[in-house]
Write an enzyme that holds these catalytic residues in place. Sequence first.
Site, PDB file in Angstrom:
ATOM      1  N   ASP A 164      -6.095   7.458   2.073  1.00 29.35           N
ATOM      2  CA  ASP A 164      -4.963   7.184   2.952  1.00 29.35           C
ATOM      3  C   ASP A 164      -5.311   7.387   4.417  1.00 29.35           C
ATOM      4  OD1 ASP A 164      -2.381   6.264   3.348  1.00 29.35           O
ATOM      5  OD2 ASP A 164      -1.525   8.268   3.394  1.00 29.35           O
ATOM      6  N   ASP A 202      -5.859   1.709  -2.549  1.00 25.12           N
ATOM      7  CA  ASP A 202      -6.101   1.640  -1.102  1.00 25.12           C
ATOM      8  C   ASP A 202      -7.534   1.932  -0.682  1.00 25.12           C
ATOM      9  OD1 ASP A 202      -3.582   0.871  -0.492  1.00 25.12           O
ATOM     10  OD2 ASP A 202      -2.909   2.783   0.267  1.00 25.12           O
ATOM     11  N   ASP A 354       9.780   7.349  -1.186  1.00 22.83           N
ATOM     12  CA  ASP A 354       8.753   7.217  -0.160  1.00 22.83           C
ATOM     13  C   ASP A 354       8.948   8.245   0.952  1.00 22.83           C
ATOM     14  OD1 ASP A 354       7.629   4.947  -1.403  1.00 22.83           O
ATOM     15  OD2 ASP A 354       9.053   3.630  -0.418  1.00 22.83           O
TER      16      ASP A 354
END
Length: 374
Positions: A164, A202, A354
């Site tokens: 991240d 990611d 989130d």
Amino acid sequence: MVAAASVVVAVGTATGMVSALDDGRGSNEARPEVTESPTLDVRPPAPSPSLSPSVTTRPASPSAAPKKQASPTPTKTEKKQPPVHTAARLYRHPDSQVLDWLRANAGDPRHDVIASRIADQPAAVWFAAYAPDTITAQVRAVTTAAAAQGRVPVVVAYTIPDRDCGGASQGGAPDLDAYDAWIDRFAAGLGSDEVVVILEPDSIAQSECLSGGGRADRFASLARAGRVIKAANPRARVYYDAGHSGWHPAAKQADLLRQAGAGSAASSDGIFSNVSNFHRTADEIAYDRRVLTALGGPADLGAVIDTSRNGNGAPADGEWCDPDGRKLGRTPTLNTGEARIDGYLWVKLPGESDGCKGAPGTFTPSYAYDLASP
């Protein structure tokens, strides 16, 4: 997170994570728990590759030279294991935040909708904590339980260093050598039955935050990870990070994937997309096929798509944090009826916030109910 593209997780992924962590009840039990949760940005890529101010970029590596080389791109004649049987049933892990809430709130008027439309569906189990001493037992607890039921588990390895890009879901192994050792132990718990492995959300699509040397090192470790997993369990199916249809162009994403070993039958069964995101399934199918075509490699490389909350598509205003008006997507299955699309999966557990409708990564019943309501 990456205001530019992100994405799934570029900011996001850990937001929906179900993490198998050691909670003190013994290393043989895999327990979903809340971990640091990234935020999610579904805006289209910005003209500049620079990250938003909310992302802390990693300083340049002292050396631009990679410490190891990624696997070469395979030829068309490479052989690989046959795909998971499309009739196989996916595994539903019996321990999660949503199940905890249901047990504690039997009289809540939202109970039945959340139970039937979310809790009854199989979802991925995330391994996001760097705990090398217990990871093998944690993974084995999931795969053994799934095998006993004749079902296929979906497990997520999420411990790459600098994950991240220092955003809300930062963490992971302290360095790539430690990560390589962690992957060895992760793979040792996979058993010998069918299992779907989502390898590091990611890690590829968001890799531009790294220096050139750091990116090459990461890709070499990812290629190695796929080889180790498939050597440990030839029936494991390993999927690599393709971001989503609103992020990188297909050709660019394919080039990154190729560098990370995703085009080699020795390490890969294909790609995954839309993790923790909202893009419509039809858009992901088209995008994934373009990526696979550009990637090359064996013709039977496929894709899996996170459909956990993409029923209404991405919001037009680009909102990424628990946006209103979203709905559950297609139910998880390994039988899509679509060429080169191996499965629709719930990688992010619907209802885990989130960070706007609840604390990041925690189950939020109001959000879950909104997603699940007809």
